[in-house]
Design a protein around this motif. Structure first.
Motif, mmCIF file in Angstrom:
data_model
loop_
_atom_site.group_PDB
_atom_site.id
_atom_site.type_symbol
_atom_site.label_atom_id
_atom_site.label_comp_id
_atom_site.label_asym_id
_atom_site.label_seq_id
_atom_site.Cartn_x
_atom_site.Cartn_y
_atom_site.Cartn_z
ATOM 1 N N ARG A 12 45.401 58.419 37.471
ATOM 2 C CA ARG A 12 46.724 58.024 36.961
ATOM 3 C C ARG A 12 47.636 57.575 38.094
ATOM 4 O O ARG A 12 48.347 56.575 37.979
ATOM 5 N N SER A 14 46.652 56.641 41.275
ATOM 6 C CA SER A 14 46.121 55.478 41.993
ATOM 7 C C SER A 14 46.347 54.190 41.204
ATOM 8 O O SER A 14 46.682 53.145 41.782
ATOM 9 N N GLN A 15 46.209 54.256 39.878
ATOM 10 C CA GLN A 15 46.444 53.071 39.049
ATOM 11 C C GLN A 15 47.915 52.668 39.067
ATOM 12 O O GLN A 15 48.241 51.477 39.086
ATOM 13 N N PHE A 16 48.794 53.656 39.066
ATOM 14 C CA PHE A 16 50.233 53.400 39.136
ATOM 15 C C PHE A 16 50.595 52.698 40.447
ATOM 16 O O PHE A 16 51.318 51.691 40.458
ATOM 17 N N GLU A 18 48.460 51.123 42.538
ATOM 18 C CA GLU A 18 47.753 49.848 42.622
ATOM 19 C C GLU A 18 48.481 48.762 41.832
ATOM 20 O O GLU A 18 48.655 47.631 42.322
ATOM 21 N N SER A 19 48.916 49.082 40.630
ATOM 22 C CA SER A 19 49.613 48.109 39.799
ATOM 23 C C SER A 19 50.896 47.628 40.463
ATOM 24 O O SER A 19 51.191 46.425 40.498
ATOM 25 N N GLY A 20 51.671 48.578 41.013
ATOM 26 C CA GLY A 20 52.932 48.215 41.648
ATOM 27 C C GLY A 20 52.738 47.383 42.900
ATOM 28 O O GLY A 20 53.452 46.390 43.121
ATOM 29 N N THR A 22 50.094 45.530 43.696
ATOM 30 C CA THR A 22 49.550 44.222 43.330
ATOM 31 C C THR A 22 50.666 43.300 42.847
ATOM 32 O O THR A 22 50.723 42.122 43.215
ATOM 33 N N ALA A 23 51.567 43.843 42.029
ATOM 34 C CA ALA A 23 52.704 43.054 41.547
ATOM 35 C C ALA A 23 53.610 42.631 42.694
ATOM 36 O O ALA A 23 54.278 41.592 42.625
ATOM 37 N N SER A 27 47.064 42.750 48.442
ATOM 38 C CA SER A 27 45.676 42.890 48.031
ATOM 39 C C SER A 27 45.307 44.367 48.148
ATOM 40 O O SER A 27 45.424 44.941 49.229
#
Length: 219
Positions: A12, A14-16, A18-20, A22-23, A27
């Motif tokens: 949860r 790491s995805q949070f 990673e998403s931020g 990346t936006a 990379s």
């Protein structure tokens, strides 16, 4: 494009992150165990690592000690639920560049990432990269070839930066695709080869050597 490795076992979180990131234009790669984090840091040249202390098998402090002991200079931000000053001191004295306790706000993490990437940027580079008779200007996004200025597309410019930052080194298609396009490597894609041809046409074919089975090298 800066490359960032997230070493975090909670999906949860790491995805949070990673998403931020990346936006925000970075990379991003993710490792969920300590051994995976060390292997990825050894295999690829990341600019920054967000390192969770509480990773399974190999904890963040051990990873930090291993990477610094091997001479890896990537910026490292320690990320942990532990809030004691002793852990903070241990991380910073072990070679971490920054320390952020959970829970955290993403805008604070992003600010720290930008600051540490700026700190880690080579101060001597100014806005120019040089190798032989090639000179690349970050401000104008142009390259000079034996004194003649050449305009580059965005992808050609990204490739040129990678080669001029790593002259005489073999860069694989996977590395170039990840750093310039920011996507996972697709062995069926020939986009790197296409843009290598474009770049060769502008700077001279002889300057970019094909290393069979490995990638390309700026001579």
């Amino acid at each position: 494009m800066a490359t960032i490795l997230i070493a975090e076992d909670e999906a949860r979180i790491s995805q949070f992150i990673e998403s931020g990131l990346t936006a925000a234009g970075y990379s991003v790669s993710v490792a969920s165990t300590g051994s995976e984090a060390i292997a990825m840091a050894r295999s690829f040249e990341f600019d920054l690592m967000i390192l969770d202390v509480g990773l399974p098998v190999i904890d963040g402090f051990s990873i930090l000690k291993t990477l610094r002991g091997e001479g890896h200079q990537l910026a490292i931000i320690m990320l942990t639920a532990r809030g004691s000053s002793m852990d903070t001191v241990r991380g910073l004295e072990g070679g971490a560049n920054d320390y952020l306790s959970k829970p955290f706000r993403f805008d604070e993490l992003l600010a720290r990432v930008r600051l540490r990437l700026k700190d880690a940027a080579p101060s001597a580079s100014s806005d120019l990269l040089r190798h032989g008779d090639l000179e690349l200007d970050h401000r104008t996004r142009r390259i000079s070839v034996a004194g003649k200025t050449v305009d580059l597309s965005a992808r050609e410019f990204g490739l040129a930066v990678e080669f001029l930052q790593h002259p005489e080194q073999v860069l694989s298609r996977e590395q170039l695709l990840s750093r310039v396009w920011g996507v996972d490597f697709d062995p069926e894609s020939n986009i790197v080869d296409v843009y290598i041809r474009h770049l060769r046409a502008k700077i001279g074919r002889e300057r970019l050597e094909t290393v069979r089975g490995m990638g390309y090298r700026l001579k």
